[in-house]
Design a protein around this motif. Structure first.
Motif, PDB file in Angstrom:
ATOM      1  N   GLN A   1     -10.930  -1.604   9.848  1.00 37.45           N
ATOM      2  CA  GLN A   1     -11.155  -2.485   8.701  1.00 37.45           C
ATOM      3  C   GLN A   1     -12.631  -2.848   8.638  1.00 37.45           C
ATOM      4  O   GLN A   1     -13.298  -3.019   9.667  1.00 37.45           O
ATOM      5  CB  GLN A   1     -10.311  -3.744   8.850  1.00 37.45           C
TER       6      GLN A   1
ATOM      7  N   ASP B   1       1.624  -1.940   1.224  1.00 40.37           N
ATOM      8  CA  ASP B   1       0.964  -0.817   0.549  1.00 40.37           C
ATOM      9  C   ASP B   1       1.412   0.555   1.055  1.00 40.37           C
ATOM     10  O   ASP B   1       1.030   1.573   0.467  1.00 40.37           O
ATOM     11  CB  ASP B   1      -0.557  -0.912   0.725  1.00 40.37           C
TER      12      ASP B   1
ATOM     13  N   THR C   1      -0.453  -7.498   3.882  1.00 36.37           N
ATOM     14  CA  THR C   1      -1.030  -6.700   2.809  1.00 36.37           C
ATOM     15  C   THR C   1      -0.842  -5.213   3.077  1.00 36.37           C
ATOM     16  O   THR C   1      -0.432  -4.447   2.188  1.00 36.37           O
ATOM     17  CB  THR C   1      -2.536  -7.012   2.665  1.00 36.37           C
ATOM     18  N   LEU C   2      -1.120  -4.809   4.303  1.00 36.84           N
ATOM     19  CA  LEU C   2      -1.088  -3.386   4.630  1.00 36.84           C
ATOM     20  C   LEU C   2       0.321  -2.802   4.536  1.00 36.84           C
ATOM     21  O   LEU C   2       0.528  -1.748   3.913  1.00 36.84           O
ATOM     22  CB  LEU C   2      -1.668  -3.158   6.025  1.00 36.84           C
TER      23      LEU C   2
ATOM     24  N   ASN D   1      -7.921  -3.513   1.301  1.00 37.33           N
ATOM     25  CA  ASN D   1      -7.133  -3.029   0.163  1.00 37.33           C
ATOM     26  C   ASN D   1      -7.236  -1.524  -0.054  1.00 37.33           C
ATOM     27  O   ASN D   1      -6.496  -0.964  -0.861  1.00 37.33           O
ATOM     28  CB  ASN D   1      -7.520  -3.777  -1.126  1.00 37.33           C
ATOM     29  N   GLN D   2      -8.149  -0.859   0.675  1.00 34.90           N
ATOM     30  CA  GLN D   2      -8.246   0.600   0.573  1.00 34.90           C
ATOM     31  C   GLN D   2      -7.564   1.333   1.728  1.00 34.90           C
ATOM     32  O   GLN D   2      -7.364   2.547   1.669  1.00 34.90           O
ATOM     33  CB  GLN D   2      -9.717   1.027   0.504  1.00 34.90           C
TER      34      GLN D   2
ATOM     35  N   SER E   1     -13.976  -7.644   4.665  1.00 36.49           N
ATOM     36  CA  SER E   1     -12.580  -8.049   4.470  1.00 36.49           C
ATOM     37  C   SER E   1     -11.921  -8.571   5.744  1.00 36.49           C
ATOM     38  O   SER E   1     -10.765  -8.988   5.717  1.00 36.49           O
ATOM     39  CB  SER E   1     -11.760  -6.880   3.901  1.00 36.49           C
TER      40      SER E   1
END
Length: 391
Positions: free
Chosen positions: A349, A220, A216-217, A376-377, A353
């Motif tokens: 993190q 992004d 995910t990271l 996700n941030q 999450s």
């Protein structure tokens, strides 16, 4: 069919009720070993010992396990086929995939993570070698305990008291971390200001739940990777890190590979610590290079996050931004302290999450983090920080 069922769970439950563990493996030796290990722990019990995935699927409604240790290669119904069927019947089941260290099984384990498995564990080539068996035992019990705590937290709303784990010489799973604060209390942890120096390198440490978080990271932070190097230590054995690097390359759309001793560190690339070796950073002719280390485990891990974090200070000084993702133990916390002391910054993190809020929780509790964020941030925040935002 070989089946051994434990008694039905009690009608009433408390936060101290033992975790119910279902062992699914066609090897009678492995089933016997794991059963003895689990039954010797005060906070867990064997709910069932089964030979095939089909047995598990057919009997899960009666067994009602909290955690399943699921072999990959079994007759009638293998682990990867049984996995979605088990989760369809019990959505909150924690599944730990067990496999031997082959490329095929590593690839299957990664597929299992994408299908909902909580984690994986490599089985030793032989259980006759005491050291290998002890490592496997420690890793497995740690994973059952930590991942199973998610089940208890959902049921009770209170983090359980974990039993102490024995220390061993080497294993990818670090010892139990001190109890982490609840999500509601995380606002009280924050925060120190981000370092005044613009970051020049991104360092990432992760363990349990890390492969999914890393995918995910890196997806992004493409604009960041274009201009800066990214170095990652994920607690993972050999072969598995090779596969992980390939997944990171596809997810990020940037070159990603296991670090090679002496190679130059360049922007636009992701460097992953290879399984079984620490990845440090050094200078060669004034330029940063990878320095692999075959020394003893650090924080009971090899590769470990702290060697990467601390060694990078001599190369980038205050220009380091480090991220501590989901994982057991406290690896990365000590290195993070040194990075902050040198003028760099650390992001962790958040608990909600994280699969396990051990490593990021240790960093947050140590007071070294400039931010504690949902997964996700983190990516968008990193892109802004590397683009000049200092808040």
């Amino acid at each position: 069919m070989s089946v051994a069922l434990a008694g039905s769970p009690a009608a009433s439950s408390t936060q101290y009720e033992p975790l119910r563990v279902m062992i699914v493996d066609d090897s009678v030796v492995i089933r016997g070993l794991i059963s003895r290990w689990v039954e010797a722990e005060p906070d867990m019990t064997v709910a069932a010992s089964l030979r095939t995935g089909l047995d598990a699927v057919n009997q899960i409604d009666r067994i009602r396990p909290d955690v399943a240790v699921l072999d990959i290669e079994m007759p009638e119904l293998d682990g990867i086929s049984a996995l979605p069927k088990l989760l369809a019947k019990k959505r909150d089941l924690i599944i730990i995939m067990a496999s031997t260290l082959t490329r095929r099984n590593a690839e299957i384990s990664f597929k299992a993570l994408s299908l909902g498995a909580a984690d994986y564990i490599p089985k030793p080539e032989t259980t006759r070698e005491p050291h290998a068996a002890e490592i496997f035992k420690h890793d497995l019990l740690q994973k059952i305990r930590h991942l199973g705590s998610k089940v208890r937290r959902r049921a009770t709303g209170v983090a359980p008291v974990a039993a102490a784990a024995p220390a061993v010489l080497r294993e990818p799973a670090a010892p139990l971390a001190p109890a982490a604060p609840t999500v509601a209390s995380q606002a009280a942890l924050v925060k120190r200001a981000f370092g005044a120096t613009a970051p020049r390198v991104l360092l990432i440490g992760s363990s349990t739940g890390g492969p999914q978080a890393l995918m995910t990271l890196v997806a992004d932070i493409g604009p960041l990777i274009d201009r800066y190097p990214v170095l990652i230590t994920q607690h993972m054995p050999p072969t598995f890190t090779t596969i992980l690097a390939e997944h990171l390359m596809r997810a990020s759309r940037h070159p990603a590979h296991e670090g090679v001793d002496g190679e130059a560190i360049k922007p636009g690339r992701i460097y992953l610590a290879p399984g079984g070796r620490h990845m440090r950073v050094a200078k060669q002719g004034g330029n940063p290079v990878i320095a692999l280390d075959d020394g003893p485990p650090v924080n009971f891990c090899k590769p470990a996050v702290d060697p990467l974090f601390t060694s990078a200070i001599d190369v980038w000084q205050s220009g380091i931004l480090a991220v501590v993702l989901t994982g057991m133990g406290s690896d990365g916390m000590r290195g993070g302290k040194e990075i902050v002391a040198a003028g760099g910054s650390v992001i962790a993190q958040d608990e909600a999450s994280s699969v396990v809020w051990g490593m990021p929780g240790a960093a947050a509790n140590a007071g070294i983090c400039a931010a504690v964020l949902p997964l996700n941030q983190i990516g968008p925040k990193l892109v802004r920080l590397f683009s000049g935002d200092r808040s």
